[in-house]
Design an enzyme around this catalytic site. Structure first.
Site, PDB file in Angstrom:
ATOM      1  N   SER A  69      86.052  96.306  29.226  1.00 14.63           N
ATOM      2  CA  SER A  69      86.394  97.512  28.447  1.00 14.63           C
ATOM      3  C   SER A  69      85.322  97.975  27.486  1.00 14.63           C
ATOM      4  CB  SER A  69      87.688  97.274  27.682  1.00 14.63           C
ATOM      5  OG  SER A  69      88.780  97.332  28.571  1.00 14.63           O
ATOM      6  N   LYS A  72      84.052 101.355  28.154  1.00  9.83           N
ATOM      7  CA  LYS A  72      84.884 102.551  27.949  1.00  9.83           C
ATOM      8  C   LYS A  72      84.301 103.566  26.965  1.00  9.83           C
ATOM      9  CE  LYS A  72      89.247 100.248  29.150  1.00  9.83           C
ATOM     10  NZ  LYS A  72      90.485  99.631  28.600  1.00  9.83           N
ATOM     11  N   TYR A 194      86.044 103.181  37.946  1.00 10.58           N
ATOM     12  CA  TYR A 194      86.474 102.443  36.749  1.00 10.58           C
ATOM     13  C   TYR A 194      86.312 100.937  36.966  1.00 10.58           C
ATOM     14  CZ  TYR A 194      89.549 100.071  33.509  1.00 10.58           C
ATOM     15  OH  TYR A 194      90.053  99.187  32.588  1.00 10.58           O
ATOM     16  N   TYR A 246      92.555  98.094  20.327  1.00 10.62           N
ATOM     17  CA  TYR A 246      93.928  98.284  20.819  1.00 10.62           C
ATOM     18  C   TYR A 246      94.971  98.062  19.716  1.00 10.62           C
ATOM     19  CZ  TYR A 246      91.113  97.617  24.981  1.00 10.62           C
ATOM     20  OH  TYR A 246      90.110  97.695  25.920  1.00 10.62           O
ATOM     21  N   VAL A 264      87.648  92.010  28.166  1.00 13.99           N
ATOM     22  CA  VAL A 264      88.242  90.735  28.610  1.00 13.99           C
ATOM     23  C   VAL A 264      87.196  89.818  29.271  1.00 13.99           C
ATOM     24  CG1 VAL A 264      90.622  91.528  28.822  1.00 13.99           C
ATOM     25  CG2 VAL A 264      89.052  91.786  30.778  1.00 13.99           C
TER      26      VAL A 264
HETATM   27  O1  DON Z   1      91.269  97.153  33.683  1.00 17.39           O
HETATM   28  C1  DON Z   1      91.308  96.041  33.159  1.00 17.39           C
HETATM   29  O2  DON Z   1      92.374  95.472  32.872  1.00 17.39           O
HETATM   30  C2  DON Z   1      89.966  95.365  32.837  1.00 17.39           C
HETATM   31  N1  DON Z   1      88.986  95.761  33.821  1.00 17.39           N
HETATM   32  C3  DON Z   1      89.490  95.740  31.461  1.00 17.39           C
HETATM   33  C4  DON Z   1      90.453  95.372  30.352  1.00 17.39           C
HETATM   34  C5  DON Z   1      89.775  94.972  29.057  1.00 17.39           C
HETATM   35  O3  DON Z   1      88.612  94.627  29.017  1.00 17.39           O
HETATM   36  C6  DON Z   1      90.646  94.964  27.835  1.00 17.39           C
HETATM   37  N2  DON Z   1      89.882  94.736  26.635  1.00 17.39           N
HETATM   38  N3  DON Z   1      89.991  93.756  25.916  1.00 17.39           N
END
Ligand code: DON
Length: 310
Positions: A69, A72, A194, A246, A264
């Site tokens: 993320s 983003k 994405y 978040y 993550v």
């Molecule tokens: O779409 C997802 O769930 C992961 N590719 C990215 C989520 C993420 O990194 C949340 N941040 N902490």
């Protein structure tokens, strides 16, 4: 301690910070994307990058991981540059949602994602990138992310495949966005882009330099290359400040007080506008998907270096 301390003092401080939090317990590596479960939770790095191009690094600063993320806000900036703020605002809000990163909740009526930091907003942003076909849009994406890092970045094929084959919740989000016309066509191309942006391979040095590029008005402090137009830096940093962590964003601003974005894969990128980029890597995550050591280190840096902007 100030940001203007001699480099040897700053380096010694970072070494102490690494030792101080090396044994911090808690957290687990992400497993919902199977490839991410292979990460070593003990790995840990801290890197600072100044807007005049100085780097201070300790720990596993060159160990590769994926952006997830943290991509983003950078892709949001590319969408602002490609389509303009008015068009982007029709597709993505700028309000903190208070929800988890994978929330399926959209604005009632319009179906607009509340902000570009949650998965729904990020998928909508990916759908806005310019390009005549998938290959051109992927090139646009990688060129933008590489400009922030100051080197050519690549996709981790194993993480991409792992995410593509298990991304059922994100596909549901993609089809909800299609249902509301936020994504105007088949959502699969936007979802694939994405998944690819999340699977871009970086190290902790890259995170700090990406943050320093944002701190430096969009210009990479070592290459001098502009990654995004200066007019989009304010919007990018504002959504990082209000939404970047978040459903922990309020406490983050209270305790750390810096625009930031977590992933993550175990990274956290934080920005002290006009001065500094911070990168922390440690893949043991808390229940919200934020790096446990990353949050602790950023809170200590903010307090010890007087970085809190309020
Ligand atoms: O779409 C997802 O769930 C992961 N590719 C990215 C989520 C993420 O990194 C949340 N941040 N902490």
């Amino acid at each position: 301690m100030t940001m203007h301390a001699p480099s040897s003092t700053l380096q010694a401080y970072l070494e102490r910070l690494l030792r101080r939090f090396a044994d911090l317990d808690g957290g687990r590596v992400a497993t919902y994307i199977p490839e991410l479960a292979k990460a070593d939770p003990r790995r840990f790095a801290i890197v600072l990058a100044t807007v005049d191009g100085q780097l201070y690094e300790v720990g596993d600063a060159r160990l590769p991981f994926t952006l997830q993320s943290i991509s983003k806000p950078l892709v949001y900036g590319a969408a602002l540059q490609d389509r303009g703020p008015e068009r982007v605002a029709r597709a993505i809000g700028v309000e903190p949602s208070g929800d988890a990163f994978n929330s399926i909740s959209l604005e009632p009526g319009s179906g607009r994602p509340r902000n570009p930091m949650i998965n729904a907003g990020a998928i909508a942003a990916a759908a806005l990138l310019q390009g005549d076909d998938g290959e051109a849009r992927l090139a646009r994406l990688l060129d933008a992310l590489s400009a922030y890092a100051g080197r050519p970045l690549e996709i981790d094929a194993a993480v991409f495949e792992s995410e593509r084959t298990t991304g059922h919740r994100n596909r549901a989000i993609g089809h909800m966005l299609r249902n509301y016309g936020i994504v105007s066509d088949d959502p699969e191309p936007a979802l694939e882009l994405y998944f690819k942006q999340c699977s871009v391979r970086v190290d902790c040095r890259d995170l700090a330099l990406m943050a320093a590029t944002l701190a430096n008005g969009g210009v990479h402090p070592q290459t001098g290359v502009r990654a995004v137009a200066a007019e989009h830096i304010g919007p990018i940093l504002s959504v990082m400040t209000t939404c970047g962590m978040y459903d922990f964003s309020g406490e983050w601003v209270y305790r750390v007080g810096l625009p930031a974005k977590s992933g993550v894969g175990g990274g956290i990128m934080a920005v002290l506008p006009g001065q500094l980029g911070i990168g922390v890597y440690s893949p043991a995550l808390d229940e919200r998907g934020n790096s446990v050591r990353g949050v602790a280190v950023c809170e200590a840096l903010s307090r010890d270096l007087g970085l809190h902007f309020l």
